[in-house]
Design a protein around this motif. Structure first.
Motif, mmCIF file in Angstrom:
data_model
loop_
_atom_site.group_PDB
_atom_site.id
_atom_site.type_symbol
_atom_site.label_atom_id
_atom_site.label_comp_id
_atom_site.label_asym_id
_atom_site.label_seq_id
_atom_site.Cartn_x
_atom_site.Cartn_y
_atom_site.Cartn_z
ATOM 1 N N CYS A 3 -11.140 16.362 126.706
ATOM 2 C CA CYS A 3 -10.224 15.247 126.501
ATOM 3 C C CYS A 3 -11.007 14.010 126.086
ATOM 4 C CB CYS A 3 -9.447 14.962 127.790
ATOM 5 S SG CYS A 3 -8.133 13.746 127.584
ATOM 6 N N GLU A 4 -10.473 13.273 125.153
ATOM 7 C CA GLU A 4 -11.077 12.030 124.703
ATOM 8 C C GLU A 4 -11.019 10.977 125.814
ATOM 9 O OE1 GLU A 4 -10.260 8.687 121.175
ATOM 10 O OE2 GLU A 4 -8.969 10.449 121.418
ATOM 11 N N PHE A 13 -7.124 12.548 122.246
ATOM 12 C CA PHE A 13 -7.321 13.925 121.799
ATOM 13 C C PHE A 13 -7.496 14.849 123.002
ATOM 14 C CE2 PHE A 13 -10.240 17.414 120.663
ATOM 15 C CZ PHE A 13 -9.455 18.048 119.714
ATOM 16 N N ARG A 14 -6.808 15.999 122.964
ATOM 17 C CA ARG A 14 -6.914 17.009 124.014
ATOM 18 C C ARG A 14 -7.137 18.378 123.373
ATOM 19 N NH1 ARG A 14 -2.148 16.319 128.474
ATOM 20 N NH2 ARG A 14 -3.010 14.534 129.646
ATOM 21 N N TYR A 15 -7.900 19.207 124.070
ATOM 22 C CA TYR A 15 -8.158 20.543 123.552
ATOM 23 C C TYR A 15 -8.404 21.484 124.724
ATOM 24 C CZ TYR A 15 -10.255 24.333 120.820
ATOM 25 O OH TYR A 15 -10.528 25.542 120.239
ATOM 26 N N ALA A 30 -13.161 22.524 118.510
ATOM 27 C CA ALA A 30 -12.461 21.330 118.973
ATOM 28 C C ALA A 30 -12.742 20.143 118.053
ATOM 29 C CB ALA A 30 -12.883 21.003 120.406
ATOM 30 N N MET A 31 -13.999 19.968 117.671
ATOM 31 C CA MET A 31 -14.358 18.854 116.787
ATOM 32 C C MET A 31 -13.722 19.019 115.410
ATOM 33 S SD MET A 31 -18.311 17.901 117.816
ATOM 34 C CE MET A 31 -18.950 19.564 117.546
ATOM 35 N N LYS A 36 -10.879 20.415 114.861
ATOM 36 C CA LYS A 36 -9.474 20.053 115.029
ATOM 37 C C LYS A 36 -9.309 18.550 115.136
ATOM 38 C CE LYS A 36 -5.425 20.957 117.945
ATOM 39 N NZ LYS A 36 -4.907 21.689 119.136
ATOM 40 N N ALA A 37 -10.251 17.886 115.818
ATOM 41 C CA ALA A 37 -10.164 16.432 115.984
ATOM 42 C C ALA A 37 -10.489 15.701 114.689
ATOM 43 C CB ALA A 37 -11.105 15.979 117.093
ATOM 44 N N THR A 91 -13.466 14.708 113.925
ATOM 45 C CA THR A 91 -14.594 13.816 114.169
ATOM 46 C C THR A 91 -15.398 14.363 115.333
ATOM 47 O OG1 THR A 91 -15.239 11.518 114.596
ATOM 48 C CG2 THR A 91 -13.318 12.353 115.779
#
Length: 261
Positions: free
Chosen positions: A2-3, A16-18, A39-40, A42-43, A45
């Motif tokens: 989680c961000e 952001f959550r994954y 995850a990155m 998908k985000a 960044t």
């Protein structure tokens, strides 16, 4: 994953959550590295660093992050992640096929013996202070050299809530704040035995002595601080200034004491 929110104006719903399940036979740094890459992607960044509270998996997490060229930092400043985990334990996992409720194993680490602050970084004066939650809404407009915060709505506080804090004054305010900024500040706690003192908890389990409480008045003020912190769902702050007259902050961090599940 989680961000982390970094200021009081962050919209918690946009963090952001994954999540990804890992087969028990594949728990290793290579699997984690691949999952972090996904995850990155998908985000869109990459983070500046990864925070993690599960110190028992330090080697695996650190290696996976090192292979990605991103530092990993043991930390208890993982508020959004802890909320996400609680949400999944309450709402997601019970819906999975074959789910069986079991006690959640504790991963809490005992704090290390408190260390003295380096002499050059010790504050000359300190004071307990209080702010209304509404005042923190303008924190982005304050002059702050080092700091970090989070939106108060994320922790369920109303605008009228009193937020207690500790204000440190030092002639070396900027070096002190710069040093503190690299510690992964977790929370302030009051220790009453064997001696009364203020402790700063950092990282996964580190502890630092901020001040000794040498008289009944300061002990009473510390007890009032603890009470106010409890009323504010564990939320409090620590700030550093060069003197009581300045309007700028060398450092200002919003903190929350939460239990690691």
């Amino acid at each position: 994953m989680c961000e982390s929110p970094l200021d009081t104006r962050t919209d918690p719903t946009r963090l952001f959550r994954y999540a990804q399940y890992c087969p028990s036979t594949q728990v290793n740094s290579a699997w984690l590295r691949t999952a972090l890459q996904e995850a990155m992607a998908k985000a869109g960044t990459a983070p500046t660093k990864f925070r993690f509270f599960r110190r028992q998996m330090n080697n695996m997490i650190t290696k996976a992050c090192k292979d990605l060229g991103i530092p990993a930092q043991p930390s208890r400043r993982t508020l959004a992640l802890l909320q996400l985990l609680k949400e999944r334990m309450d709402e997601v996992y019970p819906q999975e096929p074959g789910y069986q409720p079991t006690p959640n194993p504790s991963v809490k680490m005992e704090s290390s013996p408190p260390q003295r602050l380096p002499d050059a970084l010790t504050g000359q004066q300190w004071a307990f202070v209080n702010l209304e939650a509404t005042a923190l809404a303008d924190m982005d407009e304050w002059e702050i050299a080092f700091g970090e915060a989070f939106p108060l709505q994320m922790v369920g506080l109303s605008p009228e809530t009193t937020i207690p804090g500790l204000l440190i004054f030092s002639e070396r305010a900027l070096p002190l704040a710069g040093w503190m900024s690299g510690l992964e500040l977790a929370f302030i706690r009051v220790e009453t035995s064997p001696v009364a003192r203020l402790l700063l908890e950092t990282g996964a389990s580190e502890s630092w002595i901020l001040a000794n409480l040498k008289n009944p008045q300061t002990v009473a003020e510390a007890q009032a601080f603890v009470s106010a912190k409890q009323q504010a769902n564990g939320v409090h702050f620590i700030a550093v200034q060069s003197n009581p007259q300045t309007e700028s902050f060398a450092g200002f961090w919003l903190l929350q004491e939460v239990s690691i599940p």
